[in-house]
Scaffold this motif. Structure first.
Motif, mmCIF file in Angstrom:
data_model
loop_
_atom_site.group_PDB
_atom_site.id
_atom_site.type_symbol
_atom_site.label_atom_id
_atom_site.label_comp_id
_atom_site.label_asym_id
_atom_site.label_seq_id
_atom_site.Cartn_x
_atom_site.Cartn_y
_atom_site.Cartn_z
ATOM 1 N N UNK A 129 50.553 37.460 23.543
ATOM 2 C CA UNK A 129 51.910 37.183 24.049
ATOM 3 C C UNK A 129 51.999 37.457 25.539
ATOM 4 N N UNK A 130 51.384 38.546 25.981
ATOM 5 C CA UNK A 130 51.387 38.869 27.407
ATOM 6 C C UNK A 130 50.563 37.864 28.205
ATOM 7 N N UNK A 131 49.437 37.447 27.642
ATOM 8 C CA UNK A 131 48.583 36.471 28.313
ATOM 9 C C UNK A 131 49.320 35.154 28.523
ATOM 10 N N UNK B 293 56.894 35.438 20.831
ATOM 11 C CA UNK B 293 55.662 35.027 20.169
ATOM 12 C C UNK B 293 55.716 33.502 20.010
ATOM 13 N N UNK B 294 55.245 32.767 21.030
ATOM 14 C CA UNK B 294 55.407 31.312 21.010
ATOM 15 C C UNK B 294 54.512 30.645 19.972
ATOM 16 N N UNK B 295 55.037 29.579 19.393
ATOM 17 C CA UNK B 295 54.240 28.775 18.463
ATOM 18 C C UNK B 295 53.317 27.862 19.258
ATOM 19 N N UNK B 296 52.391 27.236 18.567
ATOM 20 C CA UNK B 296 51.508 26.260 19.207
ATOM 21 C C UNK B 296 52.330 25.140 19.826
ATOM 22 N N UNK B 297 53.343 24.675 19.125
ATOM 23 C CA UNK B 297 54.190 23.606 19.639
ATOM 24 C C UNK B 297 54.923 24.051 20.906
ATOM 25 N N UNK B 298 55.409 25.283 20.925
ATOM 26 C CA UNK B 298 56.086 25.809 22.112
ATOM 27 C C UNK B 298 55.126 25.873 23.289
ATOM 28 N N UNK B 299 53.908 26.355 23.052
ATOM 29 C CA UNK B 299 52.906 26.424 24.115
ATOM 30 C C UNK B 299 52.625 25.026 24.659
ATOM 31 N N UNK C 222 47.371 21.644 31.049
ATOM 32 C CA UNK C 222 46.909 21.555 29.674
ATOM 33 C C UNK C 222 47.394 22.783 28.897
ATOM 34 N N UNK C 223 47.663 22.597 27.624
ATOM 35 C CA UNK C 223 48.065 23.742 26.796
ATOM 36 C C UNK C 223 46.980 24.812 26.775
ATOM 37 N N UNK C 224 45.740 24.409 26.973
ATOM 38 C CA UNK C 224 44.635 25.372 27.002
ATOM 39 C C UNK C 224 44.746 26.330 28.192
ATOM 40 N N UNK C 225 45.355 25.867 29.271
ATOM 41 C CA UNK C 225 45.519 26.730 30.444
ATOM 42 C C UNK C 225 46.457 27.903 30.158
ATOM 43 N N UNK C 226 47.364 27.731 29.237
ATOM 44 C CA UNK C 226 48.320 28.806 28.939
ATOM 45 C C UNK C 226 47.731 29.887 28.048
ATOM 46 N N UNK C 227 46.613 29.596 27.400
ATOM 47 C CA UNK C 227 45.978 30.614 26.538
ATOM 48 C C UNK C 227 44.641 31.090 27.112
#
Length: 72
Positions: free
Chosen positions: A4-6, A45-51, A61-66
């Motif tokens: 969540x922090x990441x 706690x974001x869902x995959x869809x939120x990310x 890219x959504x990958x950049x957020x994780x």
């Protein structure tokens, strides 16, 4: 690091590069400013869809957020 922090830190980093305020990101993404604030603080706690939707809003890219950086 807690995921969540990441995600919150990464959203904040990309937001500040492209959209100076949480309000502007809220308008673009459809999420409330309060949600974005909580997310950036690691309280949501974001869902995959939120990310995915937030990544689209900040133009990455959504990958950049994780993806952890070298400090993590």
């Amino acid at each position: 690091m807690d995921m969540r922090q990441l995600v919150g830190r990464n959203v904040q980093t990309f937001r500040q590069k492209k959209h100076p305020t949480q309000e502007q990101l809220a308008e673009i993404s459809g999420f409330s400013q309060q949600y974005i604030s909580g997310l950036e603080k690691g309280r949501r706690n974001p869902t995959i869809l939120t990310i995915y939707e937030l990544a689209q809003a900040v133009g990455v890219s959504h990958m950049e957020l994780v993806r952890p950086d070298k400090q993590a």
